[in-house]
Design a protein around this motif. Structure first.
Motif, short mmCIF file in Angstrom:
data_model
loop_
_atom_site.label_atom_id
_atom_site.label_comp_id
_atom_site.label_asym_id
_atom_site.label_seq_id
_atom_site.Cartn_x
_atom_site.Cartn_y
_atom_site.Cartn_z
N ARG A 1 0.94 -1.21 -0.03
CA ARG A 1 -0.02 0.02 0.02
C ARG A 1 0.77 1.21 -0.15
O ARG A 1 1.89 1.57 0.88
CB ARG A 1 -0.69 0.02 1.32
N TYR A 2 0.62 2.16 -1.02
CA TYR A 2 1.43 3.36 -1.04
C TYR A 2 0.56 4.48 -0.84
O TYR A 2 -0.44 4.60 -1.48
CB TYR A 2 2.15 3.29 -2.54
N SER A 3 1.05 4.95 0.18
CA SER A 3 0.21 6.32 0.56
C SER A 3 0.06 7.23 -0.54
O SER A 3 -1.07 7.95 -0.67
CB SER A 3 0.82 6.78 1.76
N THR A 4 1.08 7.39 -1.46
CA THR A 4 0.78 8.37 -2.55
C THR A 4 -0.20 7.96 -3.54
O THR A 4 -1.12 8.65 -3.89
CB THR A 4 2.11 8.48 -3.36
N GLN A 5 -0.52 6.49 -3.42
CA GLN A 5 -1.46 6.24 -4.38
C GLN A 5 -2.92 6.21 -3.76
O GLN A 5 -3.58 6.71 -4.47
CB GLN A 5 -1.35 4.53 -4.69
N ILE A 6 -2.81 5.99 -2.68
CA ILE A 6 -3.99 6.44 -1.82
C ILE A 6 -4.45 7.79 -1.99
O ILE A 6 -5.52 7.93 -2.22
CB ILE A 6 -4.06 5.74 -0.38
N SER A 7 -3.53 8.77 -1.73
CA SER A 7 -3.93 10.06 -1.81
C SER A 7 -4.46 10.40 -3.39
O SER A 7 -5.31 11.14 -3.34
CB SER A 7 -2.45 11.06 -1.59
N GLU A 8 -3.84 9.73 -4.22
CA GLU A 8 -4.07 10.19 -5.66
C GLU A 8 -5.53 9.88 -6.14
O GLU A 8 -6.41 10.46 -6.56
CB GLU A 8 -3.42 9.22 -6.66
N ILE A 9 -6.04 8.58 -5.26
CA ILE A 9 -7.66 8.54 -5.49
C ILE A 9 -8.49 9.32 -4.68
O ILE A 9 -9.36 9.55 -5.20
CB ILE A 9 -7.66 7.01 -5.16
N ILE A 10 -8.04 9.67 -3.59
CA ILE A 10 -8.75 10.69 -2.52
C ILE A 10 -9.05 11.84 -3.10
O ILE A 10 -10.06 12.36 -3.08
CB ILE A 10 -8.28 10.42 -1.22
N ARG A 11 -7.96 12.16 -4.05
CA ARG A 11 -8.00 13.57 -4.50
C ARG A 11 -8.96 13.69 -5.63
O ARG A 11 -9.23 14.82 -6.06
CB ARG A 11 -6.36 13.93 -5.37
N ARG A 12 -9.65 12.60 -6.13
CA ARG A 12 -10.62 12.58 -6.94
C ARG A 12 -11.95 12.90 -6.42
O ARG A 12 -13.09 12.51 -7.07
CB ARG A 12 -10.74 11.45 -7.75
N ASP A 13 -12.01 12.95 -5.33
CA ASP A 13 -13.52 12.70 -4.45
C ASP A 13 -13.74 14.04 -3.42
O ASP A 13 -13.01 13.82 -2.36
CB ASP A 13 -13.59 11.43 -3.92
N PRO A 14 -14.49 14.63 -3.81
CA PRO A 14 -14.74 15.85 -2.85
C PRO A 14 -15.35 15.37 -1.51
O PRO A 14 -14.96 15.99 -0.36
CB PRO A 14 -15.67 16.78 -3.49
N SER A 15 -16.14 14.44 -1.68
CA SER A 15 -16.87 13.91 -0.31
C SER A 15 -15.69 13.26 0.61
O SER A 15 -15.58 13.59 1.70
CB SER A 15 -18.03 12.69 -0.66
N LEU A 16 -14.85 12.33 -0.09
CA LEU A 16 -14.17 11.59 0.83
C LEU A 16 -12.88 12.63 1.08
O LEU A 16 -12.48 12.66 2.39
CB LEU A 16 -13.21 10.61 -0.03
N THR A 17 -12.42 13.63 0.35
CA THR A 17 -11.58 14.55 0.79
C THR A 17 -12.00 15.35 2.25
O THR A 17 -11.35 15.57 3.11
CB THR A 17 -11.04 15.48 -0.43
N SER A 18 -13.48 15.61 1.93
CA SER A 18 -14.09 16.73 3.36
C SER A 18 -13.87 15.68 4.30
O SER A 18 -13.61 16.15 5.50
CB SER A 18 -15.43 16.74 2.91
#
Ligand SMILES: [Fe+2]
Ligand SMILES: [Fe+2]
Length: 302
Positions: A46-63
């Motif tokens: 699990r790479y935290s950069t990849q996890i961040s990359e996916i979360i960066r595509r979602d306003p709800s998850l980011t909030s």
């Protein structure tokens, strides 16, 4: 001005809206993003950069991620407004728990059926605004962190909050907005009693998100009214309008925006020292290239 014919729903008072927001359940996410994230969280590596990359595509998850990190680490000298930093602080286990309890917006749509809203295109609008906010800011200053991107990503979170907390009002608003005759803000104020900008800001405020995000949600249609972060919020406004003018994604506001209108607003924007600077920034070749590529990039993201 055209007046809407008989509303089925009751316009709400501020107190009623506030009360409902307190009990607003976790904001829903898009199924493709949630699946991608869950897959990644279960993978061995699990790479935290990849996890961040996916979360960066979602306003709800980011909030929700920023809310979680800022409540767990309440008292940090500066609030966390970077997704990567939040992933680092929280770790994979907490993020997995976050995605497990995340509702899916498509399930919600199937349940309500009152109004078919193009959620995937709306997600594209949110990500596109985030990407372009950074590009617009880049024309005048180099960003030092990713707070400008996050501000762009969550600017319209009020529309998700509205669909989630006031589905009947949301359906009626969007059935009226689809005609493209009146501005969305005006219809929202008339039917619900509050527009998505204020609703989003109240929600983010309630969940103690950093002030920049709250202000970006509240003032993205009027950056000049904000006391702070005016440059980033002005960039969000231009990014949002550019996407609407180019008809990339769907913001849910069907009133036509022309390129000339975007230019006029940019010339008056606090972001640029002069009208000429605004013109140069928006007309830059690299900017056109990004706008051309954006539809394909967004198709690949959600
Ligand atoms: Fe908006
Ligand atoms: Fe928008």
């Amino acid at each position: 001005m055209q007046v809407l014919t008989r509303s089925r729903v009751k316009k709400l008072a501020l107190k009623e809206i506030d009360l409902k927001l307190v009990f607003c359940p976790s904001l829903p996410s898009l199924s493709s993003i949630n699946k991608a994230l869950q897959g990644l969280l279960l993978a061995e590596q699990r790479y935290s950069t990849q996890i961040s990359e996916i979360i960066r595509r979602d306003p709800s998850l980011t909030s929700r991620l920023l809310r979680l990190v800022n409540s767990v680490y309440y008292g940090l000298s500066t609030p966390v407004n970077s997704i990567q930093e939040a992933v680092f602080y929280l770790g994979v286990r907490q993020i997995r728990q976050l995605t497990m309890v995340t509702p899916i917006i498509e399930d919600f749509q199937r349940l309500t059926r009152q109004c078919i809203f193009p959620w995937r295109e709306f997600w594209q609008h949110s990500i596109g605004t985030a990407i372009l906010t950074r590009e617009v800011i880049n024309t005048v200053q180099s960003p030092t962190d990713e707070s400008d991107y996050v501000a762009g990503l969550v600017h319209d979170v009020g529309k998700i909050v509205m669909a989630w907390s006031f589905p009947d009002h949301f359906a009626e608003i969007h059935n009226a907005a689809k005609r493209g005759e009146r501005d969305l803000i005006e219809i929202e104020q008339e039917i619900l009693g509050m527009d998505h900008a204020e609703l989003g800001a109240l929600y983010l405020e309630l969940h103690r998100l950093p002030e920049l995000m709250v202000n970006a949600a509240r003032y993205h249609h009027h950056p000049e009214k904000s006391d702070d972060h005016t440059h980033i919020i002005a960039a969000v406004q231009i990014a949002d309008l550019l996407l609407r003018a180019e008809q990339i994604g769907c913001s849910g506001n069907y009133m036509e925006v022309t390129r000339a209108q975007v230019m006029e607003i940019s010339k008056r924007s606090v972001l640029f020292p002069s009208a000429q600077d605004a013109e140069h920034a928006i007309e830059r070749a690299s900017f056109h290239r990004i706008l051309e590529q954006l539809p394909d990039v967004l198709e690949g993201l959600v």
